[in-house]
Motif scaffolding. Structure first.
Motif, PDB file in Angstrom:
ATOM      1  N   LYS A  86       0.837  -1.215   0.000  1.00  0.00           N
ATOM      2  CA  LYS A  86       0.000   0.000   0.000  1.00  0.00           C
ATOM      3  C   LYS A  86       0.865   1.254   0.000  1.00  0.00           C
ATOM      4  O   LYS A  86       2.062   1.181   0.314  1.00  0.00           O
ATOM      5  N   GLY A  87       0.247   2.378  -0.352  1.00  0.00           N
ATOM      6  CA  GLY A  87       1.020   3.618  -0.477  1.00  0.00           C
ATOM      7  C   GLY A  87       1.853   3.599  -1.741  1.00  0.00           C
ATOM      8  O   GLY A  87       2.882   4.256  -1.831  1.00  0.00           O
ATOM      9  N   THR A  88       1.391   2.841  -2.723  1.00  0.00           N
ATOM     10  CA  THR A  88       2.209   2.598  -3.914  1.00  0.00           C
ATOM     11  C   THR A  88       2.104   3.718  -4.950  1.00  0.00           C
ATOM     12  O   THR A  88       2.885   3.739  -5.895  1.00  0.00           O
ATOM     13  N   GLY A  89       1.153   4.606  -4.761  1.00  0.00           N
ATOM     14  CA  GLY A  89       0.961   5.676  -5.747  1.00  0.00           C
ATOM     15  C   GLY A  89       1.518   7.005  -5.262  1.00  0.00           C
ATOM     16  O   GLY A  89       2.037   7.111  -4.146  1.00  0.00           O
ATOM     17  N   ASN A  90       1.406   8.018  -6.102  1.00  0.00           N
ATOM     18  CA  ASN A  90       1.884   9.352  -5.734  1.00  0.00           C
ATOM     19  C   ASN A  90       0.778  10.126  -5.012  1.00  0.00           C
ATOM     20  O   ASN A  90       0.359  11.193  -5.451  1.00  0.00           O
ATOM     21  N   LYS A  91       0.309   9.540  -3.914  1.00  0.00           N
ATOM     22  CA  LYS A  91      -0.759  10.188  -3.160  1.00  0.00           C
ATOM     23  C   LYS A  91      -0.442  10.053  -1.673  1.00  0.00           C
ATOM     24  O   LYS A  91       0.284   9.150  -1.285  1.00  0.00           O
ATOM     25  N   ASP A  92      -1.018  10.936  -0.905  1.00  0.00           N
ATOM     26  CA  ASP A  92      -0.784  10.832   0.529  1.00  0.00           C
ATOM     27  C   ASP A  92      -1.907  10.049   1.177  1.00  0.00           C
ATOM     28  O   ASP A  92      -2.642  10.551   2.021  1.00  0.00           O
ATOM     29  N   ASP A  93      -2.062   8.815   0.751  1.00  0.00           N
ATOM     30  CA  ASP A  93      -3.006   7.975   1.475  1.00  0.00           C
ATOM     31  C   ASP A  93      -2.342   6.621   1.609  1.00  0.00           C
ATOM     32  O   ASP A  93      -1.130   6.540   1.744  1.00  0.00           O
ATOM     33  N   GLY A  94      -3.111   5.578   1.597  1.00  0.00           N
ATOM     34  CA  GLY A  94      -2.471   4.280   1.722  1.00  0.00           C
ATOM     35  C   GLY A  94      -2.120   3.945   3.155  1.00  0.00           C
ATOM     36  O   GLY A  94      -1.275   3.103   3.400  1.00  0.00           O
ATOM     37  N   TYR A  95      -2.725   4.617   4.126  1.00  0.00           N
ATOM     38  CA  TYR A  95      -2.470   4.222   5.511  1.00  0.00           C
ATOM     39  C   TYR A  95      -3.117   2.873   5.838  1.00  0.00           C
ATOM     40  O   TYR A  95      -2.607   2.130   6.672  1.00  0.00           O
ATOM     41  N   SER A  96      -4.216   2.587   5.193  1.00  0.00           N
ATOM     42  CA  SER A  96      -4.919   1.342   5.508  1.00  0.00           C
ATOM     43  C   SER A  96      -4.475   0.200   4.610  1.00  0.00           C
ATOM     44  O   SER A  96      -4.354   0.358   3.389  1.00  0.00           O
ATOM     45  N   ALA A  97      -4.296  -0.972   5.219  1.00  0.00           N
ATOM     46  CA  ALA A  97      -3.956  -2.166   4.435  1.00  0.00           C
ATOM     47  C   ALA A  97      -5.088  -2.523   3.470  1.00  0.00           C
ATOM     48  O   ALA A  97      -4.857  -3.224   2.483  1.00  0.00           O
TER      49      ALA A  97
END
Ligand code: VGL
Ligand code: ZN
Length: 182
Positions: A86-97
């Motif tokens: 997760k967090g694989t994109g250019n965004k500030d999210d991806g905190y959740s599995a």
């Protein structure tokens, strides 16, 4: 069926890492013991590209395919049947599995028959919190094991606030000694 979700126990979140969680490595032996007790064990990894807006908020950490993104060497990773990135994109999210991009965690757990999820790992106030709250939203009976998590605590008290938030969302807080064999 009970499942264990091991969140982001990676070098960069442990002492000496780029975004070290104080005493982050103390969760390692507790998690190793817990993994023995679950029929389904999955893990998430924070898995960032070299450049992402996420690093405007955080020091550069867990860049994909780097040592910092590896599991802590003490984790018995052979027990982990699937890793969710997760967090694989250019965004500030991806905190959740549950926002993993390589595979759909909710669907995976459903296919395995997991209806009760135990969440452990790093960090209490970001990825553990977000993953546990999403697990409740997915309809899973969700527990967080409080002696198998550790917080960044950017602000003192973020750990306690996160526990309150999770409890308020319907997460059950337990300790590892409350968990019996599978
Ligand atoms: C996390 C901060 C930034 C986490 C990930 O895994 O809790 N925290 N990226
Ligand atoms: Zn991150």
């Amino acid at each position: 069926m009970k499942g264990l979700l091991v969140v982001d126990v990676q070098n960069d979140f442990c002492p000496g890492g780029a975004l070290a969680v104080p005493e982050g490595d103390k969760v390692v032996p507790v998690i190793n013991k817990l993994m023995e007790k679950f029929p389904v064990v999955v893990a998430s990894k924070d898995w960032h590209p070299k450049q992402t807006v996420h690093f405007e908020k955080w020091p550069v950490h867990c860049v994909h395919n780097t040592k910092g993104a590896d599991f802590h060497p003490g984790i018995v990773s052979t027990k982990i049947e699937q890793v969710f990135l997760k967090g694989t994109g250019n965004k500030d999210d991806g905190y959740s599995a549950f926002e993993a991009t390589n595979l759909d965690l909710a669907r995976y757990l459903k296919e395995k028959g997991v209806d009760e999820l135990f969440v452990v790992g790093l960090a209490t106030d970001y990825c553990v919190r977000a993953s546990a709250i999403d697990a409740v939203k997915q309809g899973l009976t969700t527990h967080v094991v409080t002696d198998a998590i550790a917080a960044v605590n950017v602000k003192p008290g973020d750990d306690e606030k996160s526990l309150d938030d999770m409890r308020g969302a319907g997460v059950k807080l337990v300790t590892s000694k409350d968990i019996s064999a599978k």
